[in-house]
Design an enzyme around this catalytic site. Structure first.
Site, short mmCIF file in Angstrom:
data_model
loop_
_atom_site.label_atom_id
_atom_site.label_comp_id
_atom_site.label_asym_id
_atom_site.label_seq_id
_atom_site.Cartn_x
_atom_site.Cartn_y
_atom_site.Cartn_z
CB CYS A 121 -0.98 -15.80 11.82
SG CYS A 121 -0.60 -17.41 12.45
CB SER A 138 1.30 1.83 -1.31
OG SER A 138 1.70 0.60 -1.87
CG ASN A 146 -5.02 -1.06 7.35
OD1 ASN A 146 -4.89 -0.12 8.13
ND2 ASN A 146 -4.51 -2.25 7.60
CD GLN A 199 -6.30 0.43 2.67
OE1 GLN A 199 -7.31 0.37 1.97
NE2 GLN A 199 -5.40 -0.55 2.71
C1 LIG Z 1 -0.89 -1.59 2.59
C2 LIG Z 1 -0.68 -0.51 3.58
C3 LIG Z 1 0.61 -0.06 3.91
C4 LIG Z 1 1.85 -0.70 3.36
O1 LIG Z 1 2.06 -0.41 2.00
P1 LIG Z 1 3.07 -1.32 1.16
O2 LIG Z 1 3.19 -0.63 -0.15
O3 LIG Z 1 2.43 -2.67 1.06
O4 LIG Z 1 4.36 -1.35 1.90
C5 LIG Z 1 0.73 0.99 4.81
N1 LIG Z 1 -0.35 1.57 5.35
C6 LIG Z 1 -1.61 1.18 5.05
C7 LIG Z 1 -2.77 1.87 5.66
C8 LIG Z 1 -1.82 0.12 4.16
O5 LIG Z 1 -3.05 -0.27 3.88
#
Ligand SMILES: *Cc1c(COP(=O)(O)O)cnc(C)c1O
Length: 389
Positions: free
Chosen positions: A324, A199, A151, A179
């Site tokens: 942060c 997700s 990510n 991703q």
């Molecule tokens: C955004 C992300 C997550 C978390 O997904 P959510 O649906 O926001 O809990 C996990 N792994 C990666 C690589 C992500 O980019």
């Protein structure tokens, strides 16, 4: 110019067509899919159609799909659930130093409970070496967890080869494909994966919904107790509008995959090239094996966080390489894992492009970055003093 959004790795805007698909389930189709009456059965039918559609797009079977509240929950369910189910067979888990916190912190939590965790290093481009995975395998290894695409720096991992290594040694393989899904072809058969998390809000679907793929025959313990939803694996009434919107968003993403990839790669490469033409700028992540929308660049002598705020002032949304934590700025664990200095990691900025970005936005951003970097450097004592070192 309108505000420019280049933080699509954090989240994406909801596709209009996904919203339209969701609307009836926020209004008139409010039945509980666990109910036997017509209200419930109509909703159940829509949920199961979405499950079939998403399974098909992943090369999976509908029975292997479990809807969750997002990527984080799916990662937790996979890792903790598999670890608990297999703990009489072994207690060793292999993961990498560039995982999302949803994976890394879950593995570390298991370590606190007595599981043994190997965190593999990466090369300067953020890549995991499949031979390192093979070398890390022990008799008591029960699970390998490696993300499909990163990510922060966009590096695409050799998951297919790692999957083969896992299969040969009869060890479960989990990938965080959050991703990757919607940006790359993702097929559970070609990748040899047993567990996969995705997700919706990373591919223009709604927030708060995702899924876990669990290969048929894989034992995973449930983490939530309550109703028998999702075959007892994930108790609690399903997020129906979310599931419907996610299915629509995924369908759209894969129907336009090639076209979107080509467009985004060309915008990405234009932005990378423009950034690298600036003085003392360096590309982070892999030069070629990277997500179509990912640009991560370090500008020496400045703070990425200051650049982020300066760009925000000019109407451009990006992300910096720092997080942060407890009031102070820490350079990202991903950038540090690639072996760069803390100063270079602090100078990083990430632009994650999306399907709505345009060439005009890229050119405006390049101009803005140049102005901001020049201004910040003119105020930087590190930069002023660099000739004297
Ligand atoms: C955004 C992300 C997550 C978390 O997904 P959510 O649906 O926001 O809990 C996990 N792994 C990666 C690589 C992500 O980019």
């Amino acid at each position: 110019m309108d505000r420019i959004y280049m933080d699509n790795a954090a989240t994406t805007p909801l596709e209009e067509k996904a919203l339209e698909a969701m609307m009836p389930f926020l209004k008139e189709n409010y039945g509980n899919p666990s109910s036997a009456h017509t209200f419930g059965r109509e909703v159940r039918k829509a949920v199961e159609e979405t499950r079939e559609k998403m399974a098909f797009l992943l090369g999976a079977k509908p029975e292997e799909i479990y809807f969750t509240s997002g990527g984080t929950e799916a990662d937790n369910m996979a890792i903790v659930g598999a670890a608990r189910a297999l703990q009489d067979r072994g207690n060793h888990i292999i993961t990498t130093s560039v995982e999302h916190h949803a994976v890394l912190d879950t593995c570390l939590a298991l370590q606190e409970e007595g599981f043994e965790v190997t965190v593999l290093p990466v090369d300067q481009h953020g890549m995991v070496d499949p031979d390192d995975v093979r070398d890390a395998l022990q008799d008591n290894t029960i699970l390998i967890s490696v993300m499909h695409a990163n990510n922060e720096v966009g590096t695409i991992q050799p998951v297919e080869e790692i999957g083969r290594a896992a299969r040969e040694s009869n060890v479960l393989f989990h990938i965080d494909a959050v991703q990757a899904v919607g940006n790359l072809p993702v097929n559970v058969e070609t990748l040899n994966v047993d567990l996969l998390a995705l997700s919706a809000h990373k591919f223009y679907g709604p927030k708060g919904v995702g899924l876990l793929y669990v290969r048929e025959g894989t034992k995973v313990n449930r983490l939530t107790h309550g109703g028998g939803q999702e075959k007892g694996m994930r108790a609690g009434t399903e997020n129906i509008p979310g599931i419907i919107g996610m299915g629509k968003a995924m369908e759209l993403a894969y129907s336009q995959l090639e076209e979107n990839t080509r467009r985004m790669e060309s915008l990405r490469d234009r932005l990378i090239q423009g950034c690298l033409e600036m003085e003392e700028a360096k590309l982070n992540g892999h030069p070629t094996r990277r997500l179509p929308g990912n640009v991560n660049v370090s500008f020496e002598y400045i703070e990425g966080e200051a650049l982020l705020l300066s760009l925000d002032f000019k109407g451009i949304a990006a992300s910096s390489g720092s997080a942060c934590s407890s009031g102070s700025m820490n350079p990202s664990h991903v950038l540090m894992a690639t072996g760069m200095s803390e100063q270079t990691a602090r100078g990083a900025i990430r632009f994650s492009l999306g399907r709505h970005n345009t060439v005009e936005e890229i050119d405006y951003t390049l101009q803005a970055v140049k102005e901001s970097v020049d201004k910040l450097r003119s105020m930087s004592s590190l930069y002023q003093g660099k000739g004297e070192r």
